[in-house]
Design a protein around this motif. Sequence first.
Motif, mmCIF file in Angstrom:
data_model
loop_
_atom_site.group_PDB
_atom_site.id
_atom_site.type_symbol
_atom_site.label_atom_id
_atom_site.label_comp_id
_atom_site.label_asym_id
_atom_site.label_seq_id
_atom_site.Cartn_x
_atom_site.Cartn_y
_atom_site.Cartn_z
ATOM 1 N N MET A 1 11.422 -2.168 -0.474
ATOM 2 C CA MET A 1 10.460 -2.886 -1.273
ATOM 3 C C MET A 1 9.474 -1.877 -1.873
ATOM 4 S SD MET A 1 7.782 -5.717 0.061
ATOM 5 C CE MET A 1 7.573 -7.069 -0.986
ATOM 6 N N LYS A 2 9.295 -1.950 -3.152
ATOM 7 C CA LYS A 2 8.397 -1.033 -3.845
ATOM 8 C C LYS A 2 7.012 -1.665 -3.946
ATOM 9 C CE LYS A 2 7.893 1.591 -8.050
ATOM 10 N NZ LYS A 2 8.415 1.936 -9.348
ATOM 11 N N CYS A 3 6.008 -0.884 -3.574
ATOM 12 C CA CYS A 3 4.634 -1.363 -3.669
ATOM 13 C C CYS A 3 4.134 -1.198 -5.093
ATOM 14 C CB CYS A 3 3.715 -0.575 -2.737
ATOM 15 S SG CYS A 3 4.066 -0.841 -1.015
ATOM 16 N N PRO A 4 3.484 -2.203 -5.614
ATOM 17 C CA PRO A 4 2.942 -2.063 -6.973
ATOM 18 C C PRO A 4 1.792 -1.066 -6.982
ATOM 19 C CG PRO A 4 2.213 -4.117 -5.994
ATOM 20 C CD PRO A 4 3.202 -3.496 -5.033
ATOM 21 N N THR A 5 1.650 -0.389 -8.097
ATOM 22 C CA THR A 5 0.545 0.541 -8.260
ATOM 23 C C THR A 5 -0.729 -0.268 -8.471
ATOM 24 O OG1 THR A 5 2.000 2.133 -9.307
ATOM 25 C CG2 THR A 5 -0.352 2.432 -9.673
ATOM 26 N N PRO A 6 -1.759 0.011 -7.657
ATOM 27 C CA PRO A 6 -3.004 -0.747 -7.856
ATOM 28 C C PRO A 6 -3.631 -0.396 -9.201
ATOM 29 C CG PRO A 6 -3.320 0.984 -6.239
ATOM 30 C CD PRO A 6 -1.862 0.984 -6.611
#
Length: 52
Positions: free
Chosen positions: A1-6
């Motif tokens: 799962m890729k974390c979105p860039t804040p």
Amino acid sequence: MKCPTPRLAASPGPSKEDVAAWRAAMPPVWTTSQAGIGKDLIDAAQASNQPS
């Protein structure tokens, strides 16, 4: 799962009134700090904080 860039909202920075209040409040600090850090450093700080 890729974390979105804040995504951070850009700060508009201090208001003109805030900057004016800061400049008005600083001379006593410069006076008390001058003996410890030197007049040349105080002068450089003042010169770098002139309105552009």
